[in-house]
Motif scaffolding. Structure first.
Motif, PDB file in Angstrom:
ATOM      1  N   ILE A  50      47.603  14.727  81.424  1.00 48.31           N
ATOM      2  CA  ILE A  50      47.640  13.802  82.554  1.00 48.31           C
ATOM      3  C   ILE A  50      46.942  12.497  82.192  1.00 48.31           C
ATOM      4  O   ILE A  50      46.036  12.465  81.355  1.00 48.31           O
ATOM      5  CB  ILE A  50      46.998  14.411  83.815  1.00 48.31           C
ATOM      6  N   GLY A  51      47.373  11.418  82.843  1.00 48.10           N
ATOM      7  CA  GLY A  51      46.774  10.110  82.633  1.00 48.10           C
ATOM      8  C   GLY A  51      45.934   9.688  83.823  1.00 48.10           C
ATOM      9  O   GLY A  51      45.679  10.461  84.759  1.00 48.10           O
TER      10      GLY A  51
ATOM     11  N   VAL B 236      39.775  17.946  77.202  1.00 51.43           N
ATOM     12  CA  VAL B 236      39.898  16.507  77.446  1.00 51.43           C
ATOM     13  C   VAL B 236      41.371  16.125  77.588  1.00 51.43           C
ATOM     14  O   VAL B 236      42.203  16.461  76.724  1.00 51.43           O
ATOM     15  CB  VAL B 236      39.237  15.715  76.305  1.00 51.43           C
ATOM     16  N   PRO B 237      41.739  15.448  78.701  1.00 49.02           N
ATOM     17  CA  PRO B 237      43.147  15.103  78.918  1.00 49.02           C
ATOM     18  C   PRO B 237      43.726  14.252  77.790  1.00 49.02           C
ATOM     19  O   PRO B 237      43.066  13.342  77.273  1.00 49.02           O
ATOM     20  CB  PRO B 237      43.115  14.309  80.235  1.00 49.02           C
ATOM     21  N   HIS B 238      44.953  14.594  77.414  1.00 49.18           N
ATOM     22  CA  HIS B 238      45.724  13.833  76.417  1.00 49.18           C
ATOM     23  C   HIS B 238      44.924  13.588  75.133  1.00 49.18           C
ATOM     24  O   HIS B 238      45.018  12.532  74.511  1.00 49.18           O
ATOM     25  CB  HIS B 238      46.200  12.507  77.006  1.00 49.18           C
ATOM     26  N   HIS B 239      44.147  14.583  74.738  1.00 55.99           N
ATOM     27  CA  HIS B 239      43.460  14.588  73.440  1.00 55.99           C
ATOM     28  C   HIS B 239      42.467  13.432  73.263  1.00 55.99           C
ATOM     29  O   HIS B 239      42.102  13.105  72.130  1.00 55.99           O
ATOM     30  CB  HIS B 239      44.472  14.553  72.285  1.00 55.99           C
ATOM     31  N   GLY B 240      42.057  12.834  74.377  1.00 57.36           N
ATOM     32  CA  GLY B 240      41.109  11.718  74.277  1.00 57.36           C
ATOM     33  C   GLY B 240      41.770  10.373  74.100  1.00 57.36           C
ATOM     34  O   GLY B 240      41.184   9.468  73.491  1.00 57.36           O
ATOM     35  N   SER B 241      42.990  10.201  74.657  1.00 58.05           N
ATOM     36  CA  SER B 241      43.677   8.922  74.528  1.00 58.05           C
ATOM     37  C   SER B 241      43.053   7.874  75.454  1.00 58.05           C
ATOM     38  O   SER B 241      42.339   8.193  76.410  1.00 58.05           O
ATOM     39  CB  SER B 241      45.157   9.081  74.877  1.00 58.05           C
ATOM     40  N   ARG B 242      43.381   6.639  75.201  1.00 61.01           N
ATOM     41  CA  ARG B 242      42.844   5.527  75.980  1.00 61.01           C
ATOM     42  C   ARG B 242      43.362   5.567  77.427  1.00 61.01           C
ATOM     43  O   ARG B 242      42.703   5.068  78.343  1.00 61.01           O
ATOM     44  CB  ARG B 242      43.228   4.205  75.315  1.00 61.01           C
ATOM     45  N   GLY B 243      44.532   6.153  77.658  1.00 64.43           N
ATOM     46  CA  GLY B 243      45.124   6.164  78.987  1.00 64.43           C
ATOM     47  C   GLY B 243      44.662   7.294  79.878  1.00 64.43           C
ATOM     48  O   GLY B 243      45.227   7.508  80.949  1.00 64.43           O
TER      49      GLY B 243
ATOM     50  N   PRO C  10      40.070  11.267  69.101  1.00 68.54           N
ATOM     51  CA  PRO C  10      39.840  10.650  70.412  1.00 68.54           C
ATOM     52  C   PRO C  10      39.336   9.217  70.253  1.00 68.54           C
ATOM     53  O   PRO C  10      38.656   8.885  69.286  1.00 68.54           O
ATOM     54  CB  PRO C  10      38.758  11.541  71.025  1.00 68.54           C
ATOM     55  N   ARG C  11      39.656   8.385  71.226  1.00 68.69           N
ATOM     56  CA  ARG C  11      39.226   6.994  71.177  1.00 68.69           C
ATOM     57  C   ARG C  11      37.716   6.903  71.384  1.00 68.69           C
ATOM     58  O   ARG C  11      37.140   7.654  72.193  1.00 68.69           O
ATOM     59  CB  ARG C  11      39.941   6.192  72.263  1.00 68.69           C
TER      60      ARG C  11
END
Length: 783
Positions: free
Chosen positions: A673-674, A696-703, A731-732
């Motif tokens: 989820i974003g 962590v949602p979306h593997h730690g993406s910025r979004g 992750p970012r």
């Protein structure tokens, strides 16, 4: 009695015990033990200490007195020698500063290319490199060519632009350890070809591998029978044509060793050559005047073994077998009296001196221990008939090798001992000779090998359907949990006890020593407790949730173009190794390949009771996960927070958000989820967001992982399912900083491998980090 004792004493001092043979069983066992100790180390000692260990060990090995000194010296030498070999192999790996750079190399293709749809895999040896890449000269690489590739042939020389990295794989219970295999095979780096249009063929194919490739093509063209793939495997050690179904059948029937480990057939070929030599001496007796028959038979047997090893590409199993045969025949060539056990000891010493890292392969131990059991247990009088001898050999091999089979492969073939009674004679005495006869005839004249190959394929056509029926029987193959080293040693002791001579009392008690191997103790969970395990699948997601009596899998790992399915390669082995016998439910967060790619493999292995996924993805094959729906297992509540009914399938944003909660703690599994869905959950379900563990949602993406969401969840542990140096740079750093700000401890699959957390009366805690608990010196650092 005492008078006799006094008479013996008066006769003179007691004769000293004979010295330990410098190349006997005691020394061979000590040398192997020294090598094995190294393979359990997380870090290697300093080089200076290793050199000292080799020097001191050699000096002690050469001393005949006292009796214990030679084995002690062999142990010390084995330790130092194996550690130096391991250090040298590590030193040849890609320098870290060259990882991720575009490098221009001149390489020679080695081995047979593995061609798959959209992907070609190549083994190559570097001849030269430009600039900083010059340091790679002489090193071995494994390369991938994505997309449409030219027709490669072994022995060709190419100029390629490549991007490399040091060998690294995932690390899970029961999983394949690629970094160990890379060390065993001295693989310096893996990578892929960049700018394919700049690739240049500099030299045409040539050499042994080119000949093997040509022979493989001729075998394929010998007829229409699909069993020619087995002929190619048995004649050339080329198993590229075998599919996953083939390997499933071979594993279930216990016949994998006949095709995957061709070293056994090297011995058969040597035996046939020795019989041929005897026939030649019988037909032409004057040969004995030039070379005695025992020596002539030994020379011909050794030449045949080397020839077959060459046809198989000098693969490691064939090299091992050839070296064993050479060691055994050496004594005969030198006209020294020797026993079979002494020949085995000499072969073990020779192989460990030539390549101490060979102990990393399962085939090494299966070969030597199998021969050792047979030598020790089977009668030597030769009175037993063929069938009885074959049955006895299968019984000894099945019992004696069961501990190693479970240790290396986590499985036991119940049908194997019976199938081998027919399979070994049929394949070894019929199919293999015909396949090799075809090679010999083809060498004499092109086209002469056609009929032997067709006959070999016909024999497999008759035999294979029967094997498939046996493999499909329920219980033909049993998967077992990953055993401990103590369980392995106890089972080996139990096998030794059971195989002792008849008449020994209390032998049935030896079966108790197998219990820790076959039924390992597992930590029991009480109602209200649960475990969460993050399986290392690289860049992707696969999480296992266990309660006292139920098991749920959340996501199944990725599947990639070219056939690498992490569901099959990592998820299913991890489930089996941790003792999962059934899956009560599988939740697929959404349809992206890094989350759902392995679902097919999981379904084939386990047939889960139900599969839940977002509505609109694979309708009819799954049940929808809907907000506010849930269930309770063993005092643990499972509840979906998203998506709501009638929510359209929008990929990441439609992810099934699952909350797992018990009286001792909770976990939140949000998929990909974003920020938009995070805000929705903050508005509608703020009371259910706090959790001790957060994937962590979306593997730690910025979004994803907005500041408000992170503060609302406030996890103690933040889990990242990421690949090492992944191309997304997950992750970012800004995301990691947010979790650090709320005091969350970072756990990620790239640095920690398989991670297991437990939620019970003692609280929420990490109970295993695979890259810490299972670390060996060949594993790359966590960073």
């Amino acid at each position: 009695m005492f008078a006799g004792w006094r008479k013996d004493r008066a006769a003179g001092p007691e004769a000293p015990a004979p010295a330990v043979a410098p190349f006997g069983l005691a020394v061979a066992a000590a040398l192997a033990l020294g090598v094995l100790v190294v393979m359990r180390l997380a870090e290697l000692p300093a080089t200076g200490w290793l050199v000292l260990s080799c020097i001191a060990g050699t000096a002690a090995w050469l001393c005949p007195r006292p009796r214990w000194l030679r084995p002690a010296g062999a142990l010390a030498f084995g330790f130092g020698w194996a550690a130096l070999a391991g250090q040298h192999a590590l030193d040849t790996r890609l320098p870290p500063e060259l990882a991720g750079m575009d490098l221009r190399l001149t390489v020679t293709l080695a081995g047979l290319p593995d061609v798959r749809p959209g992907l070609t895999r190549l083994d190559a040896r570097v001849i030269a490199g430009e600039g900083e890449a010059a340091v790679l000269a002489g090193r071995r690489l494994r390369l991938s060519w994505y997309g449409r590739a030219p027709e490669f042939a072994p022995g060709e020389q190419w100029a390629l632009t490549v991007r490399l990295r040091r060998p690294r794989g995932v690390l899970n219970p029961g999983g394949f350890d690629f970094e160990r295999r890379a060390l065993e095979r001295r693989l310096a780096a893996t990578g892929y070809v960049r700018a394919p249009q700049s690739a240049q063929r500099l030299r045409e194919a040539g050499g042994l591998d080119a000949w093997r490739a040509g022979m493989a093509t001729r075998i394929d063209a010998a007829g229409d029978s699909p069993s020619l793939r087995f002929v190619r495997a048995l004649a050339l050690g080329d198993t590229r044509g075998l599919g996953e179904r083939d390997w499933e059948v071979l594993r279930a029937t216990g016949l994998s060793h006949l095709l995957a480990i061709s070293g056994f057939h090297v011995g058969v070929v040597a035996g046939f050559a020795a019989l041929l030599a005897r026939a030649l001496y019988w037909l032409w007796p004057p040969l004995g005047l030039r070379l005695p028959r025992p020596q002539g038979a030994a020379v011909l047997a050794l030449c045949a073994a080397v020839g077959y090893a060459a046809a198989a590409g000098f693969a490691l199993p064939t090299l091992r077998a050839t070296l064993m045969i050479a060691a055994a025949l050496l004594a005969r060539l030198l006209r020294r009296a020797h026993s079979t056990a002494q020949s085995l000891a000499l072969a073990l010493i020779a192989l460990l001196l030539a390549d101490p890292l060979a102990v990393l392969g399962a085939g090494f131990w299966l070969s030597f221990l199998g021969v050792a059991w047979l030598l020790w247990c089977l009668p030597r009088d030769g009175d037993a008939g063929y069938l009885r001898a074959l049955v006895n050999a299968q019984g000894v091999a099945a019992l004696g090798l069961l501990p190693l089979t479970v240790w290396f492969f986590g499985q036991a073939s119940l049908a194997g001992p019976l199938v081998n009674l027919a399979g070994i004679p049929w394949i070894t005495l019929l199919v293999v000779p015909l396949a090799l006869l075809g090679l010999l005839f083809e060498l004499l004249h092109a086209g002469l090998g056609l009929w032997p190959w067709r006959l070999a394929a016909g024999a497999m056509d008759l035999f294979w359907p029967w094997l498939e029926r046996v493999a499909d029987l329920r219980g033909a193959l049993v998967w077992l949990p990953e055993p401990s080293l103590a369980a392995l040693l106890l089972a080996l002791a139990g096998a030794f006890w059971l195989l002792l001579p008849r008449g020994l009392p209390a032998k049935p008690l030896a079966l108790l020593l197998f219990l820790p191997l076959l039924w390992p103790a597992r930590e029991r969970m009480e109602p209200g407790e649960f475990e969460l395990a993050m399986i290392d699948v690289g860049q992707g997601s696969a999480l296992l949730v266990r309660t006292a009596g139920h098991v749920l899998l959340y996501d199944a790992g990725p599947a990639y173009a070219g056939g690498l399915d992490m569901g099959e390669a990592a998820v299913v082995p991890a489930l089996r190794a941790t003792g999962v016998a059934r899956l009560d439910a599988v939740v697929v967060s959404h349809g992206d390949s890094d989350h759902a790619g392995g679902l097919g493999a999981v379904r084939r292995a386990y047939a889960p009771a139900r599969v839940l996924a977002p509505a609109g993805w694979r309708d009819g094959e799954t049940s929808p996960c809907l907000a506010d729906e849930g269930w309770e297992w063993d005092g643990v509540r499972f509840e979906f927070l998203h998506p709501p009914p009638h929510f359209p399938y929008l990929g990441n944003e439609a992810s099934c958000v699952l909350r797992v909660a018990g009286p001792h703690g909770s976990a939140l599994l949000p998929g990909d989820i974003g920020v938009v869905i995070e805000q929705r959950l903050l508005r509608e379900r703020p009371d259910l967001l706090p959790a001790d563990v957060l994937v962590v949602p979306h593997h730690g993406s910025r979004g994803s992982s907005s500041a408000a969401f992170v503060e609302a969840v406030a996890p103690r542990y933040a889990l990242y399912g990421i690949g090492h140096r992944n191309r997304f740079d997950f992750p970012r750093p800004e995301v990691v900083a947010r979790y650090d700000a709320v005091g969350a401890e970072r756990l990620d699959s790239a640095a920690d491998g398989h991670v297991r957390l437990r939620v019970d009366a003692q609280g929420v805690r990490v109970v295993e980090r695979a890259r810490t608990a299972r670390r060996r010196f060949w594993h790359e650092p966590a960073g």
